[in-house]
Design a protein around this motif. Structure first.
Motif, PDB file in Angstrom:
ATOM      1  N   THR A 185       5.142   1.503  -8.699  1.00  0.00           N
ATOM      2  CA  THR A 185       4.755   0.803  -7.377  1.00  0.00           C
ATOM      3  C   THR A 185       5.834  -0.380  -7.492  1.00  0.00           C
ATOM      4  OG1 THR A 185       3.451  -0.658  -8.963  1.00  0.00           O
ATOM      5  CG2 THR A 185       2.263   1.229  -7.492  1.00  0.00           C
ATOM      6  N   THR A 187       0.820  -1.181   0.045  1.00  0.00           N
ATOM      7  CA  THR A 187       0.012  -0.011  -0.041  1.00  0.00           C
ATOM      8  C   THR A 187       0.931   1.299  -0.168  1.00  0.00           C
ATOM      9  OG1 THR A 187      -0.274   0.059   2.400  1.00  0.00           O
ATOM     10  CG2 THR A 187      -1.959  -1.138   1.318  1.00  0.00           C
ATOM     11  N   GLY A 188       0.235   2.284  -0.464  1.00  0.00           N
ATOM     12  CA  GLY A 188       0.906   3.642  -0.693  1.00  0.00           C
ATOM     13  C   GLY A 188      -0.065   4.550  -0.991  1.00  0.00           C
ATOM     14  N   ALA A 206       8.831   1.280  -5.830  1.00  0.00           N
ATOM     15  CA  ALA A 206       8.576   1.460  -4.264  1.00  0.00           C
ATOM     16  C   ALA A 206       8.766   0.255  -3.750  1.00  0.00           C
ATOM     17  CB  ALA A 206       7.139   1.865  -4.133  1.00  0.00           C
ATOM     18  N   ARG A 226      11.571   4.156   5.091  1.00  0.00           N
ATOM     19  CA  ARG A 226      10.221   4.161   4.729  1.00  0.00           C
ATOM     20  C   ARG A 226       9.719   2.770   4.928  1.00  0.00           C
ATOM     21  NH1 ARG A 226       8.655   7.744  -0.462  1.00  0.00           N
ATOM     22  NH2 ARG A 226       9.785   9.747   0.389  1.00  0.00           N
ATOM     23  N   SER A 235       3.536   6.814  -4.599  1.00  0.00           N
ATOM     24  CA  SER A 235       4.612   7.169  -3.702  1.00  0.00           C
ATOM     25  C   SER A 235       4.385   6.226  -2.522  1.00  0.00           C
ATOM     26  CB  SER A 235       4.622   8.362  -3.330  1.00  0.00           C
ATOM     27  OG  SER A 235       3.848   9.094  -2.671  1.00  0.00           O
ATOM     28  N   LEU A 236       5.366   6.003  -1.892  1.00  0.00           N
ATOM     29  CA  LEU A 236       5.253   5.463  -0.388  1.00  0.00           C
ATOM     30  C   LEU A 236       4.933   6.448   0.485  1.00  0.00           C
ATOM     31  CD1 LEU A 236       8.400   2.867  -0.269  1.00  0.00           C
ATOM     32  CD2 LEU A 236       6.187   2.461  -0.711  1.00  0.00           C
ATOM     33  N   MET A 237       4.430   6.362   1.691  1.00  0.00           N
ATOM     34  CA  MET A 237       4.189   7.454   2.608  1.00  0.00           C
ATOM     35  C   MET A 237       5.356   7.839   3.041  1.00  0.00           C
ATOM     36  SD  MET A 237       1.394   8.625   4.455  1.00  0.00           S
ATOM     37  CE  MET A 237       0.928   9.212   5.969  1.00  0.00           C
ATOM     38  N   ALA A 262       5.899   0.104   4.813  1.00  0.00           N
ATOM     39  CA  ALA A 262       4.663  -0.037   4.267  1.00  0.00           C
ATOM     40  C   ALA A 262       3.924  -1.160   4.376  1.00  0.00           C
ATOM     41  CB  ALA A 262       4.677   0.427   2.628  1.00  0.00           C
ATOM     42  N   ASP A 303      -0.022   3.883   7.446  1.00  0.00           N
ATOM     43  CA  ASP A 303       0.880   4.458   6.625  1.00  0.00           C
ATOM     44  C   ASP A 303       1.511   5.455   7.500  1.00  0.00           C
ATOM     45  OD1 ASP A 303       1.145   3.152   4.081  1.00  0.00           O
ATOM     46  OD2 ASP A 303      -0.305   4.589   3.290  1.00  0.00           O
TER      47      ASP A 303
END
Length: 450
Positions: A389, A167-168, A392, A323, A312-314, A325, A223
């Motif tokens: 994705t 997820t992001g 990421a 980071r 993007s990732l959180m 996720a 997140d």
């Protein structure tokens, strides 16, 4: 993982005769959770006789259907009879379906209770003969369970993933340009600023779902947990490690931050009434800047909004921070009493190793297939959100930031605790510090009840 719509039912099986080499690695009767299945001398196949596979899948997600269709093209003796339900329904139905009408292959919710009740086939024998135990260990960690279904993260293998989802934050590039956002926010403060600009420009900052029994505010909350604190303690809690708690200072900061977004009006006003399909429809229609969701939608968004979606990732709370996720397999298992268990295992191995199957995993599923470390990976055009994705996912692996989904801590925690508590937070009927205490109390009660 949250992800995405679901369904289930009893199906009629036209059973073919399998060759001796296809003997199941272990008895078809339910095994005690601590019992390993013996490996056959050769890898099972689906044979050549006609077989109708009984499937119970999640509605709204095209990847399983695309894979089963391709599998039948390559193995025309195998046809599929699939029932679908929303994930919330599967979560409620799983024990009954696995016991009364055991499918050959099933999209699984949280698995600890299912293993404890001997409803899932132990896959250790298949793992040995197919070589799954030689894959990167992190791919299978979340699918391993100890005796009686606890703890997770170690012990025997009871499920496999069609891919590894994550997820992001998806964002609409055209709306981003209207507020001067030319790149994803690098810090949590920058993300807050972008949301504020969007709100002032008359753009809904976040399109999200939070209606029904499996609400979607758990996505941005987890997140935010990843922004404020390390992943390991959250995984310990999800994996039911002794003494683990979700009620920590960093997680409180995360809930407080989510509450600030709610009070600032960054979510649409009817978020508690919006289901997953409505969220997707609104985002595709350009009704919001951001959406917290998983890479399983990448292929869909590349078709619906080609070139217009970023991912993007959180971002971390501090610039340069690591980071993390939610990154978990799209989990499927074989019922303990499945009639075509060998063919189901052969299918799962095919998904991870066949060239075309891996292409479908990327093109349709939008995420990295599971499998050997050196397995084939198709190229993806740089302008596709799927490319973002996949990149990421590589970043998460580099930072060792993969977390299981907080909704997977127990079989009931998503529908009976996280979702109603977050719905109350939206309605102003719950405070952040009390929310975490309530979820932890529910978690403890559910574990003691099992």
């Amino acid at each position: 993982m949250a992800r995405r719509g679901r369904s289930g039912a009893a199906l009629v099986i036209a059973m073919g005769t399998l060759a001796a080499a296809c003997a199941a690695p272990g008895s078809n009767s339910p095994q005690p959770a601590a019992t390993s299945a013996a490996a056959p001398s050769t890898a099972p196949t689906c044979g050549t006789a006609p077989i109708t596979m009984n499937g119970y899948f999640e509605t709204g997600f095209p990847l399983p259907k695309a894979l089963t269709t391709e599998f039948t093209k390559q193995h025309p003796n195998v046809t599929w009879n699939v029932r679908e339900d929303q994930f919330a329904v599967i979560t409620q139905n799983a024990p009954r379906v696995l016991a009364d009408n055991p499918p050959d292959l099933m999209r699984l919710p949280q698995v600890s209770e299912l293993v404890k009740d001997s409803l899932l086939k132990n896959l250790d024998g298949y793992a040995k003969v197919f070589g799954w135990d030689k894959w990167p260990a992190s791919q299978l960690e979340q699918l391993r369970l100890g005796p009686g279904g606890r703890p997770r993260g170690e012990g025997s293998l009871y499920a496999l993933g069609l891919n590894s989802s994550m997820t992001g934050i998806f964002y609409n590039k055209k709306l981003a340009a209207k507020i001067g956002m030319s790149a994803p926010p690098a810090t949590l403060a920058e993300l807050d600023a972008a949301m504020d600009k969007a709100k002032k420009a008359g753009i809904t900052p976040i399109v999200q779902f939070n209606g029904g029994a499996t609400g979607g505010l758990a996505f941005p909350l987890q997140d935010l947990m990843a922004s404020y604190g390390p992943a390991a303690p959250i995984n310990d809690w999800i994996f039911q490690k002794p003494g683990a708690t979700i009620d920590t200072p960093s997680n409180l900061q995360a809930v407080q931050h989510l509450e600030r977004w709610i009070k600032a009006g960054y979510f649409q006003k009817d978020v508690n009434a919006v289901d997953y399909a409505t969220m997707m429809s609104r985002f595709i229609d350009g009704q919001g800047l951001f959406m917290f969701n998983g890479d399983w939608e990448s292929g869909n968004l590349d078709k619906q909004l080609p070139g217009d979606v970023g991912f993007s990732l959180m971002p971390p709370a501090q610039e340069g921070g690591k980071r993390a996720a939610m990154s978990a397999p799209l989990t499927f298992g074989i019922a303990a009493n499945a009639k075509n268990a060998d063919c189901a295992a052969f299918f799962l191995n095919w998904v991870a190793t066949d060239k075309r199957a891996r292409e479908i995993g990327v093109e349709v599923g939008g995420s990295r297939p599971m499998g050997p470390a050196d397995a084939y990976m198709p190229e993806v055009a740089a302008d596709k959100v799927t490319a973002a994705t996949l990149a990421a996912g590589a970043d998460i692996s580099k930072d060792n930031g993969a977390m299981d989904f907080i909704a997977n801590a127990t079989g009931a925690i998503y529908a009976k605790s996280w979702t109603p508590q977050l719905q109350k937070l939206v309605a102003g009927q719950q405070k952040p510090q009390e929310l975490l205490k309530a979820v932890q109390a529910d978690y403890t009660s559910q574990l003691e009840g099992n």
